[in-house]
Scaffold this motif. Structure first.
Motif, short mmCIF file in Angstrom:
data_model
loop_
_atom_site.label_atom_id
_atom_site.label_comp_id
_atom_site.label_asym_id
_atom_site.label_seq_id
_atom_site.Cartn_x
_atom_site.Cartn_y
_atom_site.Cartn_z
N ASP A 85 3.04 45.41 -13.14
CA ASP A 85 1.63 45.76 -12.98
C ASP A 85 1.24 45.57 -11.52
O ASP A 85 1.06 44.45 -11.06
CB ASP A 85 0.76 44.88 -13.88
CG ASP A 85 -0.71 45.27 -13.86
OD1 ASP A 85 -1.08 46.18 -13.08
OD2 ASP A 85 -1.48 44.66 -14.60
N ASP A 86 1.15 46.67 -10.77
CA ASP A 86 0.80 46.61 -9.35
C ASP A 86 -0.69 46.84 -9.11
O ASP A 86 -1.11 46.97 -7.96
CB ASP A 86 1.60 47.64 -8.56
CG ASP A 86 3.07 47.29 -8.47
OD1 ASP A 86 3.38 46.08 -8.47
OD2 ASP A 86 3.91 48.21 -8.40
N SER A 87 -1.47 46.88 -10.15
CA SER A 87 -2.90 47.14 -9.98
C SER A 87 -3.60 45.94 -9.36
O SER A 87 -3.15 44.81 -9.50
CB SER A 87 -3.55 47.47 -11.33
OG SER A 87 -3.62 46.30 -12.12
N PRO A 88 -4.72 46.16 -8.67
CA PRO A 88 -5.47 45.05 -8.06
C PRO A 88 -6.06 44.10 -9.11
O PRO A 88 -6.35 42.95 -8.81
CB PRO A 88 -6.58 45.72 -7.27
CG PRO A 88 -6.30 47.17 -7.27
CD PRO A 88 -5.28 47.45 -8.31
N ASP A 89 -6.23 44.57 -10.33
CA ASP A 89 -6.82 43.75 -11.40
C ASP A 89 -5.76 43.23 -12.36
O ASP A 89 -6.03 43.03 -13.54
CB ASP A 89 -7.86 44.57 -12.17
CG ASP A 89 -9.02 44.99 -11.31
OD1 ASP A 89 -9.37 44.22 -10.38
OD2 ASP A 89 -9.56 46.08 -11.53
N CYS A 90 -4.58 42.98 -11.87
CA CYS A 90 -3.48 42.52 -12.71
C CYS A 90 -3.86 41.21 -13.40
O CYS A 90 -4.39 40.29 -12.78
CB CYS A 90 -2.25 42.29 -11.84
SG CYS A 90 -0.92 41.40 -12.65
N THR A 91 -3.61 41.15 -14.69
CA THR A 91 -3.81 39.91 -15.44
C THR A 91 -2.44 39.35 -15.81
O THR A 91 -1.53 40.10 -16.14
CB THR A 91 -4.65 40.14 -16.71
OG1 THR A 91 -4.00 41.13 -17.50
CG2 THR A 91 -6.04 40.59 -16.37
N LEU A 92 -2.34 38.05 -15.75
CA LEU A 92 -1.09 37.37 -16.06
C LEU A 92 -1.23 36.62 -17.37
O LEU A 92 -2.35 36.27 -17.78
CB LEU A 92 -0.76 36.37 -14.95
CG LEU A 92 -0.42 36.96 -13.58
CD1 LEU A 92 -0.32 35.86 -12.54
CD2 LEU A 92 0.87 37.75 -13.64
N PRO A 93 -0.12 36.32 -18.01
CA PRO A 93 -0.18 35.47 -19.20
C PRO A 93 -0.81 34.12 -18.84
O PRO A 93 -0.68 33.64 -17.71
CB PRO A 93 1.29 35.31 -19.60
CG PRO A 93 2.00 36.45 -18.95
CD PRO A 93 1.23 36.78 -17.72
#
Length: 124
Positions: A85-93
């Motif tokens: 996920d290279d998006s600026p709004d990437c969410t992580l676990p």
């Protein structure tokens, strides 16, 4: 029939109402002193000199940049086999995000400790 109150009278009535509530419920005695992100109260904070404030600002900026780089790396190289996920709004676990946020918090505490040390150092 409506009666129009002047602003000073309305303000006085409002202030009196707040005073009565405070006296009856003791609201003021229950309000805690504001705390910073590190858990220190305003009374415990050391007043910072200009040099210490600048050092703190630089340190916090570096911590934020490092945190952003680590976050982006975790998004680009997911450990659990998830899609990249290279998006600026990437969410992580939650587990990974909480680890990164904890590391950032510890680094910011180190920034505060260093700024306090600078502030307490004798002027040369």
């Amino acid at each position: 029939m409506s009666t129009r109150l002047s602003s000073p009278v309305a303000a006085a009535m409002l202030l009196a109402g707040v005073a009565v509530l405070d006296a009856v419920q003791g609201l003021g005695s229950r309000w805690p002193e504001p705390q910073s992100r590190t858990g220190t109260t305003a009374a415990q904070r050391v007043p910072l000199s200009t040099g210490a404030r600048l050092a703190l600002a630089r340190c916090r900026e570096q911590v934020a940049n490092i945190h952003d780089v680590h976050w982006a790396a975790a998004c680009a190289n997911p450990a659990d086999g998830a899609a990249r996920d290279d998006s600026p709004d990437c969410t992580l676990p939650d587990l990974i995000a909480s680890k990164l946020n904890r590391e950032r918090s510890l680094a910011e505490q180190q920034c505060l400790a260093e700024a306090a040390r600078i502030a307490e150092a004798p002027a040369q």
